[in-house]
Motif scaffolding. Structure first.
Motif, mmCIF file in Angstrom:
data_model
loop_
_atom_site.group_PDB
_atom_site.id
_atom_site.type_symbol
_atom_site.label_atom_id
_atom_site.label_comp_id
_atom_site.label_asym_id
_atom_site.label_seq_id
_atom_site.Cartn_x
_atom_site.Cartn_y
_atom_site.Cartn_z
ATOM 1 N N GLU A 1 -12.543 -21.388 -19.739
ATOM 2 C CA GLU A 1 -13.644 -20.794 -18.976
ATOM 3 C C GLU A 1 -13.582 -19.272 -19.059
ATOM 4 O OE1 GLU A 1 -15.507 -20.936 -14.426
ATOM 5 O OE2 GLU A 1 -13.804 -22.218 -14.973
ATOM 6 N N TYR A 2 -12.370 -18.698 -18.961
ATOM 7 C CA TYR A 2 -12.217 -17.247 -19.085
ATOM 8 C C TYR A 2 -12.568 -16.776 -20.503
ATOM 9 C CZ TYR A 2 -9.999 -16.352 -14.547
ATOM 10 O OH TYR A 2 -9.754 -16.198 -13.208
ATOM 11 N N PHE A 3 -12.229 -17.573 -21.524
ATOM 12 C CA PHE A 3 -12.474 -17.176 -22.913
ATOM 13 C C PHE A 3 -13.933 -17.364 -23.332
ATOM 14 C CE2 PHE A 3 -7.829 -18.532 -23.850
ATOM 15 C CZ PHE A 3 -7.376 -17.278 -23.469
ATOM 16 N N SER A 4 -14.723 -18.056 -22.507
ATOM 17 C CA SER A 4 -16.094 -18.398 -22.886
ATOM 18 C C SER A 4 -16.969 -17.154 -23.013
ATOM 19 C CB SER A 4 -16.702 -19.356 -21.853
ATOM 20 O OG SER A 4 -16.848 -18.699 -20.605
ATOM 21 N N ALA A 5 -18.132 -17.345 -23.637
ATOM 22 C CA ALA A 5 -19.048 -16.228 -23.889
ATOM 23 C C ALA A 5 -19.546 -15.588 -22.599
ATOM 24 C CB ALA A 5 -20.230 -16.723 -24.717
ATOM 25 N N ASP A 6 -19.623 -16.362 -21.521
ATOM 26 C CA ASP A 6 -20.138 -15.839 -20.258
ATOM 27 C C ASP A 6 -19.125 -14.973 -19.513
ATOM 28 O OD1 ASP A 6 -22.525 -17.115 -20.669
ATOM 29 O OD2 ASP A 6 -21.957 -18.912 -19.549
ATOM 30 N N VAL A 7 -17.848 -15.046 -19.907
ATOM 31 C CA VAL A 7 -16.826 -14.275 -19.183
ATOM 32 C C VAL A 7 -16.255 -13.190 -20.114
ATOM 33 C CG1 VAL A 7 -14.752 -14.422 -17.732
ATOM 34 C CG2 VAL A 7 -16.347 -16.339 -17.817
ATOM 35 N N ALA B 1 -13.391 -11.000 -13.092
ATOM 36 C CA ALA B 1 -14.083 -12.239 -12.717
ATOM 37 C C ALA B 1 -14.798 -12.095 -11.383
ATOM 38 C CB ALA B 1 -13.084 -13.394 -12.661
ATOM 39 N N ALA B 2 -14.156 -11.381 -10.439
ATOM 40 C CA ALA B 2 -14.751 -11.222 -9.114
ATOM 41 C C ALA B 2 -15.921 -10.242 -9.126
ATOM 42 C CB ALA B 2 -13.685 -10.745 -8.125
ATOM 43 N N TYR B 3 -15.733 -9.104 -9.769
ATOM 44 C CA TYR B 3 -16.764 -8.051 -9.751
ATOM 45 C C TYR B 3 -18.036 -8.502 -10.449
ATOM 46 C CZ TYR B 3 -18.960 -3.477 -10.176
ATOM 47 O OH TYR B 3 -19.845 -2.428 -10.098
ATOM 48 N N PHE B 4 -17.864 -9.179 -11.582
ATOM 49 C CA PHE B 4 -19.030 -9.623 -12.341
ATOM 50 C C PHE B 4 -19.443 -11.045 -11.993
ATOM 51 C CE2 PHE B 4 -17.188 -6.249 -14.986
ATOM 52 C CZ PHE B 4 -18.304 -5.450 -15.185
ATOM 53 N N GLU B 5 -18.760 -11.655 -10.990
ATOM 54 C CA GLU B 5 -19.086 -12.987 -10.481
ATOM 55 C C GLU B 5 -19.170 -14.006 -11.625
ATOM 56 O OE1 GLU B 5 -22.649 -12.569 -8.223
ATOM 57 O OE2 GLU B 5 -21.634 -11.579 -6.550
ATOM 58 N N LYS B 6 -18.132 -14.000 -12.460
ATOM 59 C CA LYS B 6 -18.106 -14.854 -13.639
ATOM 60 C C LYS B 6 -17.433 -16.202 -13.396
ATOM 61 C CE LYS B 6 -19.946 -11.896 -16.578
ATOM 62 N NZ LYS B 6 -21.193 -12.174 -17.305
#
Length: 437
Positions: free
Chosen positions: A36-42, A97-102
């Motif tokens: 999930e962290y490695f995904s394009a959205d994060v 992750a928190a700041y960009f709400e990913k």
């Protein structure tokens, strides 16, 4: 200062060991979080996706080992600086992750303790401060034992971590904190209790009144503002409502939802494979043997997968499986069991036993009363043409060119409600909409 260092040393070491063991108990689950962290959205680092499991095992073993090293005082300089590098990376990750709400859940403590990214960020920030104290007081970190005992303990910690990680990968997590654990009822896990707290939202409405901005806050109702032009609205969740632990779980065909039907079975064996294309071949050979035995002993056997019809047919043919596969969400299946394939034994929706494909011989299958063969029911269909009741003959007499749309309703829940209301036994509804003249 020396005592402060000892306190920080104990807190940091214990927390790293605890956090590492929780994730090492379920490295596959942690690898899903890394994906999930490695995904394009994060982070958009797809190159690391195929190596997520290897990275997960490395990170959690290192986490446990460094915690052990710190507590026993083994190579303090290497240990403290390694901990600092690790916590700086984790702090950046959780802040991003928190700041960009990913990411909604950081995965720091696996399924044992859910933490949102901001909570995790502040936790990492506190750890960073404690480790900086250790860096400052490095000279006060002394070995607890002599050189040989300390080296032996460090080696045992490393070997023990590797063995534990290998064990849970070849079997299942020792501690199961998920909603599908043994003893949990899946149907109950999807249900929202009547007295469950509801979500409370705050709506901030903005209107333009005579050239000036007017703001009104409500609980959702649209405010009446004389002479005001609507500008916009913002919503904020003041208090989250009850969130059922099980979501997106279903047992479906292309046109039927059979979840309630199968979860009501007295003796059900459920073979789970979130992806038939990547499933372990030897695992399915083991599954073939145990499911054949289960069928002979009176159990209902089904498969659950997110794969398509072609993969289902191919898998059934290759392994000569004597059961059918049904559809379910891939993420839900990954949560059900950390094995592809894996096997669950259920009684009326309650998980009685879960086994990895390496452990199917451990599945307890005492003889159970065999279900009587179902009596073929008469197919009763209701017909509607432009929402008006019709007969089968009237439908068959229609010119296909005059039909704009035809819907066939077989949803078991919808039909059950209809039959209860009308004391009927309808098992299919066909609705036809004609083209306008």
């Amino acid at each position: 200062m020396k005592y402060i260092i000892h306190i920080c040393r104990f807190l940091v070491g214990a927390l790293f060991i605890f956090s590492g063991l929780i994730k090492l108990n379920d490295p596959i689950g942690f690898s899903y979080k890394l994906q999930e962290y490695f995904s394009a959205d994060v982070l958009d680092l797809p190159v690391f996706m195929p190596y997520a499991l290897g990275i997960a095992v490395f990170v959690v073993v290192l986490e446990v080992v460094l915690g052990v090293f710190l507590l026993i005082g083994y190579k303090p300089k290497f240990t403290v600086w390694s901990l600092l590098a690790m916590i700086v990376f984790f702090t950046f990750l959780t802040f991003y992750a928190a700041y960009f709400e990913k990411v909604k859940d950081c995965g720091c403590f696996g399924d044992f303790l859910k933490m949102d990214p901001w909570e995790s960020f502040f936790k990492d920030l506190i750890l960073l401060l404690l480790i900086l104290v250790l860096v400052y007081g490095l000279k006060h970190i002394k070995p607890l034992f002599g050189r040989f005992p300390n080296t032996l303990l460090a080696l045992l910690g490393f070997i023990g971590s590797l063995w534990f990680g290998y064990h849970v990968l070849m079997h299942l997590p020792v501690w199961d904190f998920r909603a599908y654990k043994v003893g949990a009822n899946i149907a109950d896990g999807m249900t929202v209790p009547e007295n469950a707290p509801k979500a409370i939202q705050e709506f901030t409405w903005t209107f333009n009144v005579n050239g000036e901005e007017k703001v009104i806050v409500t609980d959702g109702s649209y405010p009446t503002v004389e002479g005001g032009a609507y500008v916009g609205v913002e919503t904020e969740v003041v208090r989250a409502g009850y969130d059922p632990p099980i979501k997106d779980f279903s047992i479906e065909t292309e046109d039927e939802n059979l979840t309630d039907t199968f979860l009501a079975e007295d003796h059900l064996i459920m073979v789970v494979s979130y992806s038939l294309e990547t499933a372990n071949a030897e695992g399915f050979k083991n599954v073939k043997d145990i499911t054949d035995l289960a069928i002979r002993r009176g159990y209902t056997v089904i498969g659950l997968t997110a794969s398509g019809a072609e993969a289902k047919a191919k898998t059934k043919d290759i392994y000569n499986l004597n059961f059918d596969f049904y559809l379910c969400d891939e993420k839900a299946l990954k949560t059900v069991i950390r094995s592809n394939p894996g096997v669950l034994k259920l009684e009326k929706g309650t998980v009685v036993q879960k086994v990895h494909f390496n452990d199917v011989d451990d599945l307890e299958l005492p003889e159970v009363p065999r279900k009587p063969e179902p009596i073929a029911e008469e197919k009763i269909t209701l017909y509607f043409i432009d929402d008006e009741p019709a007969t089968e003959e009237e439908v068959e007499a229609l010119d296909p060119d005059t039909i704009e749309q035809m819907n066939v309703i077989k949803d078991i829940i919808q039909l059950k409600e209809l039959n209860m209301q009308n004391s009927s036994v309808v098992n299919e509804i066909i609705k036809i909409k004609l083209k306008e003249n």
